[in-house]
Design a protein around this motif. Structure first.
Motif, PDB file in Angstrom:
ATOM      1  N   ASN A   1     -32.380  -3.776  -5.151  1.00  0.00           N
ATOM      2  CA  ASN A   1     -33.606  -3.423  -5.842  1.00  0.00           C
ATOM      3  C   ASN A   1     -33.504  -3.794  -7.315  1.00  0.00           C
ATOM      4  OD1 ASN A   1     -34.821  -2.333  -3.548  1.00  0.00           O
ATOM      5  ND2 ASN A   1     -33.840  -0.344  -3.886  1.00  0.00           N
ATOM      6  N   GLY A   2     -34.646  -4.116  -7.901  1.00  0.00           N
ATOM      7  CA  GLY A   2     -34.676  -4.476  -9.303  1.00  0.00           C
ATOM      8  C   GLY A   2     -35.360  -3.422 -10.150  1.00  0.00           C
ATOM      9  N   ALA A   3     -35.349  -3.665 -11.459  1.00  0.00           N
ATOM     10  CA  ALA A   3     -36.066  -2.803 -12.400  1.00  0.00           C
ATOM     11  C   ALA A   3     -37.556  -3.084 -12.258  1.00  0.00           C
ATOM     12  CB  ALA A   3     -35.599  -3.081 -13.825  1.00  0.00           C
ATOM     13  N   VAL A   4     -38.351  -2.035 -12.111  1.00  0.00           N
ATOM     14  CA  VAL A   4     -39.771  -2.197 -11.809  1.00  0.00           C
ATOM     15  C   VAL A   4     -40.536  -2.630 -13.058  1.00  0.00           C
ATOM     16  CG1 VAL A   4     -41.877  -1.041 -11.056  1.00  0.00           C
ATOM     17  CG2 VAL A   4     -39.692  -0.542  -9.928  1.00  0.00           C
ATOM     18  N   ALA A   5     -41.195  -3.786 -12.960  1.00  0.00           N
ATOM     19  CA  ALA A   5     -42.024  -4.289 -14.044  1.00  0.00           C
ATOM     20  C   ALA A   5     -43.486  -3.883 -13.870  1.00  0.00           C
ATOM     21  CB  ALA A   5     -41.918  -5.809 -14.123  1.00  0.00           C
ATOM     22  N   ARG A   6     -43.923  -3.773 -12.606  1.00  0.00           N
ATOM     23  CA  ARG A   6     -45.297  -3.330 -12.340  1.00  0.00           C
ATOM     24  C   ARG A   6     -45.362  -2.757 -10.939  1.00  0.00           C
ATOM     25  NH1 ARG A   6     -50.932  -6.541 -13.576  1.00  0.00           N
ATOM     26  NH2 ARG A   6     -52.345  -4.899 -12.872  1.00  0.00           N
ATOM     27  N   LYS A   7     -46.044  -1.644 -10.817  1.00  0.00           N
ATOM     28  CA  LYS A   7     -46.232  -1.020  -9.506  1.00  0.00           C
ATOM     29  C   LYS A   7     -47.628  -0.439  -9.445  1.00  0.00           C
ATOM     30  CE  LYS A   7     -44.238   2.304  -6.253  1.00  0.00           C
ATOM     31  NZ  LYS A   7     -43.169   3.304  -6.028  1.00  0.00           N
ATOM     32  N   GLU A   8     -48.392  -0.893  -8.447  1.00  0.00           N
ATOM     33  CA  GLU A   8     -49.741  -0.387  -8.240  1.00  0.00           C
ATOM     34  C   GLU A   8     -49.950  -0.135  -6.753  1.00  0.00           C
ATOM     35  OE1 GLU A   8     -52.855  -2.718  -9.841  1.00  0.00           O
ATOM     36  OE2 GLU A   8     -52.072  -2.712 -11.893  1.00  0.00           O
ATOM     37  N   GLY A   9     -50.561   0.982  -6.452  1.00  0.00           N
ATOM     38  CA  GLY A   9     -50.863   1.300  -5.065  1.00  0.00           C
ATOM     39  C   GLY A   9     -49.612   1.589  -4.249  1.00  0.00           C
TER      40      GLY A   9
ATOM     41  N   ALA B   1     -51.337  -6.688   0.097  1.00  0.00           N
ATOM     42  CA  ALA B   1     -50.023  -6.250  -0.377  1.00  0.00           C
ATOM     43  C   ALA B   1     -49.335  -7.436  -1.034  1.00  0.00           C
ATOM     44  CB  ALA B   1     -49.170  -5.716   0.775  1.00  0.00           C
ATOM     45  N   TRP B   2     -48.647  -7.168  -2.149  1.00  0.00           N
ATOM     46  CA  TRP B   2     -48.008  -8.247  -2.920  1.00  0.00           C
ATOM     47  C   TRP B   2     -46.701  -7.711  -3.488  1.00  0.00           C
ATOM     48  CZ3 TRP B   2     -49.782 -13.277  -4.175  1.00  0.00           C
ATOM     49  CH2 TRP B   2     -49.107 -13.937  -5.204  1.00  0.00           C
ATOM     50  N   GLN B   3     -45.606  -8.403  -3.162  1.00  0.00           N
ATOM     51  CA  GLN B   3     -44.296  -7.993  -3.671  1.00  0.00           C
ATOM     52  C   GLN B   3     -43.558  -9.214  -4.204  1.00  0.00           C
ATOM     53  OE1 GLN B   3     -42.116  -5.459  -1.059  1.00  0.00           O
ATOM     54  NE2 GLN B   3     -40.324  -5.287  -2.385  1.00  0.00           N
ATOM     55  N   HIS B   4     -43.010  -9.090  -5.403  1.00  0.00           N
ATOM     56  CA  HIS B   4     -42.382 -10.244  -6.057  1.00  0.00           C
ATOM     57  C   HIS B   4     -41.123  -9.773  -6.789  1.00  0.00           C
ATOM     58  CE1 HIS B   4     -43.011 -13.983  -8.888  1.00  0.00           C
ATOM     59  NE2 HIS B   4     -41.834 -13.974  -8.305  1.00  0.00           N
ATOM     60  N   ARG B   5     -39.968 -10.286  -6.357  1.00  0.00           N
ATOM     61  CA  ARG B   5     -38.696  -9.961  -7.011  1.00  0.00           C
ATOM     62  C   ARG B   5     -38.184 -11.192  -7.744  1.00  0.00           C
ATOM     63  NH1 ARG B   5     -35.179  -6.721  -3.424  1.00  0.00           N
ATOM     64  NH2 ARG B   5     -36.502  -5.117  -4.380  1.00  0.00           N
TER      65      ARG B   5
ATOM     66  N   GLU C   1     -43.065 -12.316 -17.305  1.00  0.00           N
ATOM     67  CA  GLU C   1     -44.387 -12.638 -17.825  1.00  0.00           C
ATOM     68  C   GLU C   1     -45.147 -13.499 -16.831  1.00  0.00           C
ATOM     69  OE1 GLU C   1     -46.547 -14.199 -21.940  1.00  0.00           O
ATOM     70  OE2 GLU C   1     -44.375 -14.307 -21.751  1.00  0.00           O
ATOM     71  N   VAL C   2     -46.436 -13.313 -16.744  1.00  0.00           N
ATOM     72  CA  VAL C   2     -47.346 -13.891 -15.761  1.00  0.00           C
ATOM     73  C   VAL C   2     -47.192 -13.173 -14.428  1.00  0.00           C
ATOM     74  CG1 VAL C   2     -47.928 -15.908 -14.330  1.00  0.00           C
ATOM     75  CG2 VAL C   2     -47.698 -16.162 -16.791  1.00  0.00           C
ATOM     76  N   ALA C   3     -45.985 -13.125 -13.877  1.00  0.00           N
ATOM     77  CA  ALA C   3     -45.778 -12.493 -12.573  1.00  0.00           C
ATOM     78  C   ALA C   3     -46.224 -11.041 -12.581  1.00  0.00           C
ATOM     79  CB  ALA C   3     -44.310 -12.593 -12.178  1.00  0.00           C
ATOM     80  N   ALA C   4     -46.031 -10.357 -13.713  1.00  0.00           N
ATOM     81  CA  ALA C   4     -46.363  -8.936 -13.792  1.00  0.00           C
ATOM     82  C   ALA C   4     -47.765  -8.677 -14.329  1.00  0.00           C
ATOM     83  CB  ALA C   4     -45.329  -8.218 -14.664  1.00  0.00           C
ATOM     84  N   ASP C   5     -48.518  -9.729 -14.603  1.00  0.00           N
ATOM     85  CA  ASP C   5     -49.865  -9.545 -15.149  1.00  0.00           C
ATOM     86  C   ASP C   5     -50.759 -10.674 -14.655  1.00  0.00           C
ATOM     87  OD1 ASP C   5     -51.988  -8.526 -16.595  1.00  0.00           O
ATOM     88  OD2 ASP C   5     -51.375  -9.474 -18.475  1.00  0.00           O
TER      89      ASP C   5
ATOM     90  N   PRO D   1     -54.698  -5.273  -4.901  1.00  0.00           N
ATOM     91  CA  PRO D   1     -54.735  -3.806  -4.963  1.00  0.00           C
ATOM     92  C   PRO D   1     -53.370  -3.130  -4.877  1.00  0.00           C
ATOM     93  CG  PRO D   1     -55.482  -4.581  -2.817  1.00  0.00           C
ATOM     94  CD  PRO D   1     -55.336  -5.794  -3.672  1.00  0.00           C
ATOM     95  N   ASN D   2     -52.422  -3.714  -4.185  1.00  0.00           N
ATOM     96  CA  ASN D   2     -51.103  -3.089  -4.017  1.00  0.00           C
ATOM     97  C   ASN D   2     -50.031  -4.090  -4.444  1.00  0.00           C
ATOM     98  OD1 ASN D   2     -51.920  -0.513  -2.467  1.00  0.00           O
ATOM     99  ND2 ASN D   2     -52.872  -2.166  -1.272  1.00  0.00           N
ATOM    100  N   GLN D   3     -49.330  -3.769  -5.538  1.00  0.00           N
ATOM    101  CA  GLN D   3     -48.359  -4.706  -6.100  1.00  0.00           C
ATOM    102  C   GLN D   3     -47.041  -4.005  -6.411  1.00  0.00           C
ATOM    103  OE1 GLN D   3     -49.675  -7.304  -9.361  1.00  0.00           O
ATOM    104  NE2 GLN D   3     -51.724  -6.442  -9.158  1.00  0.00           N
ATOM    105  N   LEU D   4     -45.962  -4.744  -6.261  1.00  0.00           N
ATOM    106  CA  LEU D   4     -44.654  -4.310  -6.735  1.00  0.00           C
ATOM    107  C   LEU D   4     -43.917  -5.534  -7.253  1.00  0.00           C
ATOM    108  CD1 LEU D   4     -42.428  -2.224  -7.180  1.00  0.00           C
ATOM    109  CD2 LEU D   4     -41.657  -2.642  -4.838  1.00  0.00           C
TER     110      LEU D   4
END
Length: 748
Positions: A340-348, A485-489, A514-518, A524-527
């Motif tokens: 697991n990584g450090a969370v840059a963005r989490k929604e839903g 659903a969208w997940q990006h490590r 940057e970009v990946a987190a915004d 609607p559901n991102q990590l």
């Protein structure tokens, strides 16, 4: 070819009735001179001058060290950016360095607009290192980079000009005993409307200097701009064309010697021993200098030093770095991606969304190390004396260059004098100061100034590289193919952890994500999380942006994958996701309409698209490619950009075009590989750069906008790479998830 300004609402060409600034031309703007001098009382001062009239022989000015014209009696300096003397000479102090991006034209335009002086009448000086006065708050220091120059300068530079103008008007009104409101400034003078009296700025400076500086001076309404938004010609172009412009490589000093460097070929290795018998026999070789991880051969000229370096017999302590290879680095990245990584963005609720998705798509994208390969190779000239040290270098970080000299010599910072010059390309490479450290180590062992010049081989093999990255990305689609659903490590090196440690918070490097987190898309559901994985001893650094250049390729390639899965046109697929980002949607519409999206393309050719929001700007690009037996040729690129208020359309077009060329190189060819701890590439023979005849037509469409300016130096590179990759897929049906895509296609 620029298509000019477009209306932000309908994408149609704009005619704002303002002709290009006619007063400035290559003939009227004659000579460039650069000079440097210590500030009175110690410390350092850096200066460049672009006078509007000839100042004599440029090289004599630089080499003779006559120095910057420091403020004397009679010079009016109401703020850090404007100086006016009694003769009416206007000097503008520019807090950014010129490395080809045009800031020595665009920033003066901001000041001159509000000051009401012609652009071709001003002299431009570079700001001295002064973190208090010249810090860019977007970067947290006096740095040039990150596509922040105009974003930072937009209001402060205009306000500096406006404040100075008001002071001069107040001084004239006081002298005439009239109300300031009855006066206005125009063409470097103050005019009284009622009597038509006028007085030049130079005649007002002494009186203006005695007046209190007003606060919160109103700025011009954009509708009243005379200079901002016009196609002003670059103030530094004539000297670059005729060869009189001065770069670090042009420095010549009395009694100067030359050094050729041989660095340890293995990162992290050190010097064990050297047999210099043969080198010393070469005519012109003076001395052999050893330092921790290399050897310098000192000669009367570069050729003698280079021949001497080739004759050395060196033994290295290679250390653990000798076991490092491209494979081990990517094995490390792949293994790190499992955690697991450090969370840059989490929604839903991403997990729940995946469980209910109709379809799931998973992909892994890989990106290699990249070198900067700037036009001007690494160089630095240093003269160390018992009580002082002078450094001649082109740098994006003058204060860090000074501090590097102080650290090596042990001298106080106010005894270090840094002479800065035009940069022959930066791209982030000259945000580093390793060349200053190394040259100062060599100079400490000499009794003369020494110019250290890296060969292109040293430059490529001992660069500070754009990191290799490993991305795991997944999406869950509903029955209509829309992502739910969208997940990006993101896994890779953290440049900011070294360059600016306070910027890394809770384990997240904001540049890496940057970009990946915004994203501009409605997801609607991102990590999005980040795993820091350093590539052992291999040094990493910024490369014409890092987060956007690496993140946009992954995201926009994957969006294309989702469109294919949903059996929806890639442009329509994006449009359906951009309802909450009208500026992104608009540039997509402008670019695709201009490119003729939807028109058939010949067999063996393909058309790809990308959308990006980064550095405060919105981009969309369409690339056309032709593929023949695995060889890719980009045949056209169409770009639409909304970068807010435009200062100089010429600069915007040039920066985007240069960024696209940089991107095509990276997309098709760019790759640094490691074997036994050594970079395998040596020169442009095997680190291929796009040639002139390979460069496609580039159409830039600038969208008119009333928003604050965005960055422009790096976004073109970031947006172009995925457009090219997606075009290759359209031409071949092969989804290539490793850069460079040209190499992958040849081996597919």
């Amino acid at each position: 070819m620029s298509q000019g300004l477009l209306d932000a609402q309908n994408g149609k060409p704009r005619d704002d009735g303002q002709p290009a600034h006619a007063a400035l031309s290559r003939r009227t703007f004659l000579k460039f001179s650069a000079s440097v001098a210590a500030v009175a009382g110690g410390g350092l001062m850096l200066g460049f001058s672009f006078p509007a009239r000839s100042q004599g022989d440029v090289r004599k000015t630089v080499i003779g060290g006559d120095g910057v014209e420091t403020p004397q009696n009679g010079v009016f300096a109401p703020n850090a950016f404007v100086q006016i003397d009694t003769a009416g000479k206007v000097t503008l102090i520019i807090p950014k360095v010129e490395m080809g991006q045009g800031v020595y034209t665009s920033i003066p335009m901001l000041i001159a607009e509000e000051l009401e002086v012609p652009l071709d009448s001003v002299t431009v000086d570079h700001a001295p290192p002064d973190e208090k006065r010249f810090t860019d708050p977007l970067l947290g220091g006096q740095l040039t980079g990150g596509s922040t120059s105009i974003r930072y300068a937009w209001e402060p530079m205009r306000r500096a000009g406006a404040t100075t103008r008001v002071l001069l008007i107040n001084a004239a009104a006081q002298q005439w005993q009239v109300e300031p409101a009855s006066c206005h400034a125009e063409n470097g003078q103050v005019i009284h409307a009622g009597t038509k009296r006028s007085i030049a700025y130079g005649q007002l400076v002494e009186a203006a200097a005695k007046l209190p500086v007003p606060e919160n001076v109103p700025l011009k309404d954009p509708k009243d701009f005379k200079l901002i938004g016009t196609q002003a010609k670059r103030l530094d172009s004539p000297e670059k064309v005729d060869g009189s412009a001065i770069f670090g490589l042009d420095v010549r000093l009395p009694d100067m010697v030359y050094a050729a460097i041989v660095n340890c070929p293995v990162f992290g290795g050190t010097l064990a021993s050297v047999d210099d018998t043969a080198a010393k026999k070469i005519p012109g070789v003076r001395q052999i200098v050893k330092f921790d991880n290399g050897v310098a051969v000192i000669g009367d000229h570069t050729w003698a030093a280079k021949r001497g370096a080739a004759a050395l017999k060196i033994t290295w302590n290679e250390g653990a770095g000798a076991t490092v290879s491209t494979k081990t680095i990517f094995d490390d990245l792949a293994k790190a991606s499992q955690g697991n990584g450090a969370v840059a963005r989490k929604e839903g609720d991403v997990n729940n969304a995946f469980s209910q998705a109709k379809t799931r798509i998973d992909a892994v994208y890989q990106q290699p190390f990249l070198a900067h390969a700037t036009m001007e190779p690494i160089n630095c000239t240093v003269h160390v004396k018992p009580d002082s040290c002078e450094i001649w270098v082109g740098t994006q970080v003058p204060t860090r260059a000074r501090d590097a000299g102080a650290k090596v010599t042990g001298l106080p910072a106010d005894k270090i004098i840094v002479h800065n010059f035009l940069l022959g390309g930066g791209f982030g490479r000259r945000l580093e100061f390793d060349m200053v450290t190394q040259a100062t180590k060599v100079a400490k062992q000499l009794n003369a100034p020494v110019k250290v010049v890296w060969t292109r081989e040293e430059d490529i093999q001992h660069d500070m590289f754009r990191p290799a990255y490993y991305d795991r990305i997944s999406a869950g689609l509903d029955a209509n193919g829309k992502p739910v659903a969208w997940q990006h490590r993101i896994v890779g090196s953290s440049i900011l952890a070294r360059f600016a440690p306070p910027a890394v918070k809770n384990g997240v490097d904001p540049d890496a994500v940057e970009v990946a987190a915004d994203l501009p898309y409605d997801l609607p559901n991102q990590l999005i999380d980040y795993v820091r994985q350093e590539p052992r001893d291999i040094p990493t650094a910024f490369w014409r942006g890092v987060g956007p250049t690496r993140g946009t390729w992954v995201v926009e390639s994957f969006i294309d994958e989702l469109a294919v899965q949903a059996k929806v046109d890639p442009v329509k697929y994006r449009r359906d996701l951009l309802g909450k980002s009208p500026r992104a949607l608009n540039v997509l519409n402008v670019a695709t309409q201009a490119a003729g999206w939807g028109n058939a393309v010949p067999k063996g050719q393909g058309r790809g698209v990308s959308v990006m929001h980064a550095f405060g700007s919105f981009f969309s690009m369409v690339a056309d490619v032709a593929v023949d037996q695995g060889e890719v040729r980009v045949t056209r690129v169409v770009c639409a950009v909304d970068c807010g208020m435009v200062v100089n359309p010429n600069t915007v077009e040039a920066q985007i075009s240069g960024g696209i060329i940089f991107a095509i190189t990276a997309a098709l060819y760019g790759e640094i590989t490691i074997d036994r701890g050594r970079v395998q590439q040596t020169n442009f023979t095997d680190y291929r750069i796009l040639r002139i005849h390979e460069t496609p037509p580039i159409d830039v469409h600038i969208v008119k906008s009333s928003e604050a300016p965005g960055g422009i130096g790096e976004p073109g590179t970031a947006a172009a790479i995925p457009a090219v990759a997606n075009a290759i897929y359209a031409a071949t049906g092969k989804r290539l998830r490793q850069l460079p895509v040209g190499n992958q296609l040849m081996s597919a």
